[in-house]
Enzyme design. Structure first.
Site, PDB file in Angstrom:
ATOM      1  N   ASP A  32       0.852  -1.194   0.000  1.00 54.77           N
ATOM      2  CA  ASP A  32       0.000   0.000   0.000  1.00 54.77           C
ATOM      3  C   ASP A  32       0.888   1.245   0.000  1.00 54.77           C
ATOM      4  OD1 ASP A  32      -3.211   0.549   0.974  1.00 54.77           O
ATOM      5  OD2 ASP A  32      -1.797   2.212   1.104  1.00 54.77           O
ATOM      6  N   ASN A  89     -12.793  -2.800   2.654  1.00 53.30           N
ATOM      7  CA  ASN A  89     -13.748  -1.709   2.812  1.00 53.30           C
ATOM      8  C   ASN A  89     -14.732  -1.726   1.653  1.00 53.30           C
ATOM      9  OD1 ASN A  89     -12.563  -0.628   5.179  1.00 53.30           O
ATOM     10  ND2 ASN A  89     -10.933   0.253   3.924  1.00 53.30           N
ATOM     11  N   THR A  97     -12.116   3.811  -1.163  1.00 43.51           N
ATOM     12  CA  THR A  97     -11.684   4.877  -2.079  1.00 43.51           C
ATOM     13  C   THR A  97     -11.310   4.352  -3.453  1.00 43.51           C
ATOM     14  OG1 THR A  97      -9.398   4.740  -1.279  1.00 43.51           O
ATOM     15  CG2 THR A  97     -10.838   6.349  -0.198  1.00 43.51           C
ATOM     16  N   HIS A 102     -10.408  -5.072  -3.230  1.00 45.26           N
ATOM     17  CA  HIS A 102      -9.072  -5.333  -2.686  1.00 45.26           C
ATOM     18  C   HIS A 102      -9.183  -5.715  -1.227  1.00 45.26           C
ATOM     19  CE1 HIS A 102      -9.978  -1.033  -2.308  1.00 45.26           C
ATOM     20  NE2 HIS A 102      -9.299  -1.065  -1.185  1.00 45.26           N
TER      21      HIS A 102
HETATM   22  P1  5GP Z   1      -9.631   1.679   0.373  1.00 48.43           P
HETATM   23  O1  5GP Z   1      -9.582   3.056   0.976  1.00 48.43           O
HETATM   24  O2  5GP Z   1     -10.434   1.693  -0.916  1.00 48.43           O
HETATM   25  O3  5GP Z   1     -10.049   0.584   1.304  1.00 48.43           O
HETATM   26  O4  5GP Z   1      -8.135   1.317   0.026  1.00 48.43           O
HETATM   27  C1  5GP Z   1      -7.441   1.862  -1.052  1.00 48.43           C
HETATM   28  C2  5GP Z   1      -5.977   1.787  -0.690  1.00 48.43           C
HETATM   29  O5  5GP Z   1      -5.227   1.933  -1.882  1.00 48.43           O
HETATM   30  C3  5GP Z   1      -5.502   2.878   0.270  1.00 48.43           C
HETATM   31  O6  5GP Z   1      -4.969   2.275   1.444  1.00 48.43           O
HETATM   32  C4  5GP Z   1      -4.435   3.642  -0.533  1.00 48.43           C
HETATM   33  O7  5GP Z   1      -3.333   4.011   0.254  1.00 48.43           O
HETATM   34  C5  5GP Z   1      -4.053   2.636  -1.603  1.00 48.43           C
HETATM   35  N1  5GP Z   1      -3.658   3.222  -2.876  1.00 48.43           N
HETATM   36  C6  5GP Z   1      -4.324   4.176  -3.594  1.00 48.43           C
HETATM   37  N2  5GP Z   1      -3.683   4.432  -4.741  1.00 48.43           N
HETATM   38  C7  5GP Z   1      -2.588   3.618  -4.759  1.00 48.43           C
HETATM   39  C8  5GP Z   1      -1.537   3.421  -5.712  1.00 48.43           C
HETATM   40  O8  5GP Z   1      -1.469   4.031  -6.781  1.00 48.43           O
HETATM   41  N3  5GP Z   1      -0.571   2.505  -5.380  1.00 48.43           N
HETATM   42  C9  5GP Z   1      -0.612   1.802  -4.205  1.00 48.43           C
HETATM   43  N4  5GP Z   1       0.384   0.930  -3.985  1.00 48.43           N
HETATM   44  N5  5GP Z   1      -1.603   1.956  -3.303  1.00 48.43           N
HETATM   45  C10 5GP Z   1      -2.571   2.848  -3.575  1.00 48.43           C
END
Ligand code: 5GP
Ligand code: ZN
Length: 117
Positions: A32, A89, A97, A102
């Protein structure tokens, strides 16, 4: 299937760089960008779905393939004895987000903030 506007599909295709920790023909795991624990990996399927319920509707076999990847990595990195957390999430109240399903795998330290009420 890939979604042209999806950043995780772009990571699968190599159009956005990532630090990979696991890959096979179906599943990819990478670090992440903004870790919430000393170990914070994201496990995704290479075929796009938007969240866990979408995955259940479209191709529930993806859960099996992703969790096989989680097992392989957590065993290889000796994370099973001290433990780890898997989070997916879904929707706004959970703070989703990125709308490519994932699974966060968090480990490497005591993980507080869950089960406190
Ligand atoms: P969510 O908020 O949808 O549960 O998790 C999305 C995750 O993706 C977040 O923890 C964020 O830090 C990670 N993330 C967003 N964009 C990128 C990216 O371009 N590369 C990586 N490695 N992680 C990302
Ligand atoms: Zn996608």
């Amino acid at each position: 299937m890939k979604n042209a506007d999806c950043i995780f599909c772009k990571i699968v295709e190599g159009k956005i760089p990532s630090t990979k920790v696991f890959e096979n023909d179906k599943v990819l795991a990478f670090k992440d960008l903004r870790p919430n624990a000393s170990i914070h990996y994201l496990f995704i399927h290479k075929n796009h779905t938007k969240d866990v319920n979408d995955m259940s509707s479209i191709d529930p076999q993806q859960f099996v393939e992703i969790f096989a990847g989680i097992k392989a990595v957590t065993e290889k990195e000796n994370l099973t004895e001290k433990g780890f957390r898997v989070v997916s999430n879904t929707g706004p109240n959970a703070g989703q987000t990125v709308f490519h399903t994932h699974f966060h795998v968090l480990a490497g330290e005591p993980l507080n903030g869950f089960g406190s009420r």
